[in-house]
Design an enzyme around this catalytic site. Structure first.
Site, PDB file in Angstrom:
ATOM      1  N   TYR A   1      96.941 104.683  98.887  1.00 14.41           N
ATOM      2  CA  TYR A   1      96.113 105.101 100.013  1.00 14.41           C
ATOM      3  C   TYR A   1      96.530 106.523 100.438  1.00 14.41           C
ATOM      4  O   TYR A   1      97.648 106.957 100.182  1.00 14.41           O
ATOM      5  CB  TYR A   1      96.325 104.090 101.149  1.00 14.41           C
ATOM      6  CG  TYR A   1      95.534 104.360 102.398  1.00 14.41           C
ATOM      7  CD1 TYR A   1      94.150 104.215 102.400  1.00 14.41           C
ATOM      8  CD2 TYR A   1      96.175 104.744 103.566  1.00 14.41           C
ATOM      9  CE1 TYR A   1      93.432 104.462 103.556  1.00 14.41           C
ATOM     10  CE2 TYR A   1      95.460 104.987 104.720  1.00 14.41           C
ATOM     11  CZ  TYR A   1      94.082 104.849 104.708  1.00 14.41           C
ATOM     12  OH  TYR A   1      93.368 105.086 105.848  1.00 14.41           O
TER      13      TYR A   1
ATOM     14  N   THR B   1      97.633 108.094 102.901  1.00 16.87           N
ATOM     15  CA  THR B   1      98.843 108.447 103.657  1.00 16.87           C
ATOM     16  C   THR B   1     100.126 107.997 102.970  1.00 16.87           C
ATOM     17  O   THR B   1     101.220 108.263 103.477  1.00 16.87           O
ATOM     18  CB  THR B   1      98.817 107.773 105.039  1.00 16.87           C
ATOM     19  OG1 THR B   1      98.753 106.354 104.832  1.00 16.87           O
ATOM     20  CG2 THR B   1      97.635 108.221 105.870  1.00 16.87           C
ATOM     21  N   LYS B   2     100.036 107.319 101.859  1.00  8.75           N
ATOM     22  CA  LYS B   2     101.240 106.729 101.255  1.00  8.75           C
ATOM     23  C   LYS B   2     102.013 107.762 100.425  1.00  8.75           C
ATOM     24  O   LYS B   2     101.557 108.880 100.232  1.00  8.75           O
ATOM     25  CB  LYS B   2     100.842 105.507 100.429  1.00  8.75           C
ATOM     26  CG  LYS B   2     100.135 104.420 101.254  1.00  8.75           C
ATOM     27  CD  LYS B   2     101.083 103.692 102.197  1.00  8.75           C
ATOM     28  CE  LYS B   2     100.409 103.000 103.361  1.00  8.75           C
ATOM     29  NZ  LYS B   2      99.628 101.825 103.073  1.00  8.75           N
ATOM     30  N   ASN B   3     103.164 107.383  99.913  1.00  6.45           N
ATOM     31  CA  ASN B   3     104.054 108.354  99.272  1.00  6.45           C
ATOM     32  C   ASN B   3     103.451 108.981  98.014  1.00  6.45           C
ATOM     33  O   ASN B   3     103.789 110.110  97.661  1.00  6.45           O
ATOM     34  CB  ASN B   3     105.398 107.714  98.931  1.00  6.45           C
ATOM     35  CG  ASN B   3     106.234 107.455 100.168  1.00  6.45           C
ATOM     36  OD1 ASN B   3     105.688 107.273 101.255  1.00  6.45           O
ATOM     37  ND2 ASN B   3     107.558 107.435 100.025  1.00  6.45           N
TER      38      ASN B   3
END
Ligand SMILES: *Cc1c(COP(=O)(O)O)cnc(C)c1O
Length: 403
Positions: free
Chosen positions: A189, A191-193
């Protein structure tokens, strides 16, 4: 002003996806290739991701939520079998358990760590009359001792599915999260790393779990389109049980492959930012900072602080005051039992979830993303020093400690 423009004007946004320069050409290559859906790029991304995670099998899917549903369907539990879930997690993860036909049993979190413990897992499992599986979460990227949690709930690791949406790069002891339990679910997604925009993966050491996930992700069809159209491929396939439509496209996989080449450097940057927060915020009164684990490795997906009464400001006021200065924050997460839907479908302990309620009142996630500059971190640190002045008693303690 629309919310989109106010977000764009934030001096330190809570999150902003970093997109590697190779991403554009990679997408272009796929768009011209004549193959857009799950195909060679997904296969290559799966291989590269598995290598990065040091695990034999990775199966790309549309989201981490889909990976969780697929993993639980793969357990082939009877309908309404009970699954232990943490009280403080993302709503979608628990919806996935329900979509797999299972009943979530909520385990409370410890007020000091914000995560479930062997104690809370054992208590929730006991009160529910036993559970048949567990969804374990590495909250914020902090390693969860999955083996200890499973044992406390009376489960083997083969009955555990990990929600590793925050845990790309987390190590439990010496081992990277990805092959510790039956199946591990990652999110790509925005916003993920490892941001792709949307996407996910299921990883496992078990060849059968991987093979079954490949079938379930595409309607339960025993052969996907790419394999059927390969030279020598056949149009034949079978459907032996219901699947879901949750395959990843080759366009997304190409973005993932380009981004993955930067992941090591991005993780280093996340650790640096966490270190800078830790040093800068250590003497803010009443602010409880996250800690590095004694063993293993934190993936630093989130930097979650607790705003205690000694700070002289409430979490809600602090969040609002930071927003007025253009600093974005968030709250991870609203506990499950605060939502009508989950009160309906979950088993909640008779004594309520006091740990989750205590954590929820004080928890605040500060900006943390790989594109954050040192100056951005310092803006946040300075603002917190100003906005959390401490109470009279913490001021006195502070002044007494001065030389
Ligand atoms: C983001 C997130 C998910 C869901 O990931 P998607 O890829 O958006 O489905 C699941 N669990 C947790 C804890 C998350 O933060």
């Amino acid at each position: 002003m629309t919310s989109a423009t106010s977000r764009a004007q934030q001096s330190v946004p809570f999150s902003r996806p970093v997109v590697a320069p190779e991403t554009g050409p990679a997408v272009e290559r796929v768009l011209r290739s004549g193959w857009l859906t799950t195909g060679p790029e997904c296969a290559a991304f799966e291989e590269e991701l598995a290598a990065w995670l040091e695990v034999p099998h990775a199966v790309t899917v549309a989201s981490c939520t889909a990976a969780i549903e697929i993993a639980f369907r793969g357990l082939r539990l009877p309908r309404d079998a009970k699954v232990l879930v943490p009280a403080v997690t993302f709503c979608g993860a628990v919806e996935a358990v329900r979509h797999a036909g299972l009943v979530p049993v909520v385990a409370d979190v410890e007020p000091d760590t914000g995560t479930v413990s062997p104690r809370t897992c054992a208590a929730a499992a006991r009160e529910a009359g036993g559970v048949q599986a567990m969804l374990a979460l590495h909250f914020a990227g902090y390693p969860a001792d999955v083996a200890a949690l499973a044992e406390a709930a009376g489960l083997t690791l083969d009955q555990v599915v990990e929600d590793a949406a925050h845990a790309l790069g987390t190590r439990v002891g010496a081992e990277l999260v990805g092959g510790l339990s039956r199946a591990t679910c990652f999110s790509f997604y925005a916003t993920k790393n490892l941001p792709i925009g949307e996407g996910g993966a299921l990883t496992t050491r078990d060849e059968e779990v991987a093979a079954q996930a490949r079938v379930t992700r595409l309607h339960g069809m025993t052969s996907d389109a790419w394999r059927r159209y390969l030279p020598g491929g056949s149009w034949q396939y079978s459907v032996e049980e219901a699947g879901v439509k949750a395959n990843l496209s080759d366009v997304h996989a190409a973005i993932g492959r380009a981004q993955l080449r930067h992941l090591d450097a991005w993780q280093v940057r996340r650790h640096q930012i966490a270190g800078r927060y830790a040093a800068g915020l250590a003497d803010v009164p009443g602010l409880v900072l996250p800690t590095d684990p004694e063993t293993g490795e934190h993936a630093w997906h989130l930097y979650v602080v607790r705003v205690t009464p000694e700070s002289g400001v409430t979490r809600d006021d602090l969040s609002r005051l930071l927003a007025e200065r253009g600093i974005g924050t968030s709250v991870h997460f609203i506990p499950l039992h605060h939502f009508p839907h989950f009160r309906d479908i979950c088993v909640v302990p008779s004594g309520g979830l006091p740990g989750a309620d205590a954590v929820f009142a004080e928890t605040l996630s500060l900006p943390l993303h790989q594109g954050l500059a040192d100056e951005d971190v310092d803006i946040v640190v300075d603002a917190l020093h100003e906005l959390a002045p401490g109470t009279t008693s913490t001021m006195n303690r502070y002044q007494e400690a001065l030389p």
